[in-house]
Design a protein around this motif. Sequence first.
Motif, short mmCIF file in Angstrom:
data_model
loop_
_atom_site.label_atom_id
_atom_site.label_comp_id
_atom_site.label_asym_id
_atom_site.label_seq_id
_atom_site.Cartn_x
_atom_site.Cartn_y
_atom_site.Cartn_z
N ILE A 244 0.86 -1.18 0.00
CA ILE A 244 0.00 0.00 0.00
C ILE A 244 0.89 1.23 0.00
O ILE A 244 1.84 1.32 0.78
CB ILE A 244 -0.92 0.02 1.25
CG1 ILE A 244 -1.87 -1.18 1.25
CG2 ILE A 244 -1.67 1.34 1.35
CD1 ILE A 244 -2.92 -1.18 0.17
N LYS B 19 0.32 5.48 -0.07
CA LYS B 19 -0.72 6.50 0.03
C LYS B 19 -0.18 7.76 0.69
O LYS B 19 0.88 7.74 1.31
CB LYS B 19 -1.92 5.96 0.82
CG LYS B 19 -1.59 5.53 2.25
CD LYS B 19 -2.76 4.80 2.88
CE LYS B 19 -2.45 4.33 4.30
NZ LYS B 19 -3.58 3.61 4.90
N ARG C 196 -1.47 10.45 3.49
CA ARG C 196 -2.48 10.65 4.52
C ARG C 196 -2.55 12.13 4.89
O ARG C 196 -1.55 12.74 5.28
CB ARG C 196 -2.17 9.83 5.76
CG ARG C 196 -3.12 10.17 6.93
CD ARG C 196 -3.06 9.17 8.02
NE ARG C 196 -3.71 7.94 7.57
CZ ARG C 196 -3.64 6.79 8.23
NH1 ARG C 196 -2.96 6.71 9.36
NH2 ARG C 196 -4.26 5.72 7.76
N ASP D 109 -6.98 9.18 3.42
CA ASP D 109 -5.95 8.47 2.68
C ASP D 109 -6.23 8.55 1.18
O ASP D 109 -7.24 8.04 0.70
CB ASP D 109 -5.89 7.00 3.10
CG ASP D 109 -5.34 6.82 4.51
OD1 ASP D 109 -4.69 7.75 5.01
OD2 ASP D 109 -5.55 5.74 5.09
N PHE E 111 -4.93 7.10 -2.04
CA PHE E 111 -4.12 5.96 -2.45
C PHE E 111 -3.40 6.23 -3.75
O PHE E 111 -3.89 6.95 -4.62
CB PHE E 111 -5.00 4.71 -2.57
CG PHE E 111 -5.48 4.20 -1.24
CD1 PHE E 111 -4.77 3.21 -0.57
CD2 PHE E 111 -6.60 4.73 -0.64
CE1 PHE E 111 -5.20 2.75 0.67
CE2 PHE E 111 -7.04 4.28 0.60
CZ PHE E 111 -6.33 3.28 1.26
N ASN F 248 -3.81 1.38 -6.40
CA ASN F 248 -5.04 1.80 -5.74
C ASN F 248 -5.38 3.27 -6.02
O ASN F 248 -6.26 3.84 -5.38
CB ASN F 248 -4.95 1.56 -4.23
CG ASN F 248 -4.98 0.08 -3.90
OD1 ASN F 248 -5.95 -0.60 -4.22
ND2 ASN F 248 -3.91 -0.43 -3.30
N ASN G 254 -7.20 -1.88 4.08
CA ASN G 254 -5.89 -1.85 3.42
C ASN G 254 -5.35 -3.24 3.14
O ASN G 254 -4.74 -3.46 2.09
CB ASN G 254 -4.90 -1.05 4.27
CG ASN G 254 -5.14 0.44 4.20
OD1 ASN G 254 -4.58 1.12 3.37
ND2 ASN G 254 -5.98 0.95 5.08
N SER H 192 -4.29 -4.55 -0.57
CA SER H 192 -2.95 -5.01 -0.92
C SER H 192 -3.01 -6.26 -1.80
O SER H 192 -2.12 -6.48 -2.62
CB SER H 192 -2.11 -5.27 0.34
OG SER H 192 -2.56 -6.42 1.03
#
Length: 156
Positions: free
Chosen positions: A86, A88, A90, A103, A105, A109, A144, A148
């Motif tokens: 993952i 991202k 934040r 978040d 991504f 994602n 999450n 993944s």
Amino acid sequence: MTETERKFLILADDYKTAAFANKRITQGYLSSHPDRTVRVRIKGDKGFLTIKGRGNDSGTTRFEWEKEIPVTEAEQLFALCEPGAIDKIRYEVKAGEHTYEVDEFLGDNAGLVIAEIELTDENEAFIKPEWLGAEVTGQERYYNAYLSRNPYNTWK
């Protein structure tokens, strides 16, 4: 050692101008089993090891244990992680007495943006900013660990 949180999709990127902080997060899973996820994370310049249990029936509350570890150790643990990571950014956004963690991504994602708010009780009242969309609390595909293994760009 429990967390109570609710998750929401995002309608607009207004959260970015309201954010008081943001950090890049990369994370992988040593175990992504729903009964016990074990996550390795690098958030900014800090490393973390986190263990989470299965959520309650509503998906709002579950066991969580987290410890800060040196970034070098987190980097070494990434080599042991399951396939799929993952990545991202934040954003932290204050709303009343609470802080939303939004978040955005990246990678496989990209296009998915989720806001989480931690509460002391699942029925606690909280402010819902205009950019907050549909609630997805308890929907596994927005976890999450699921993302993944099943990235957003593969959803139909």
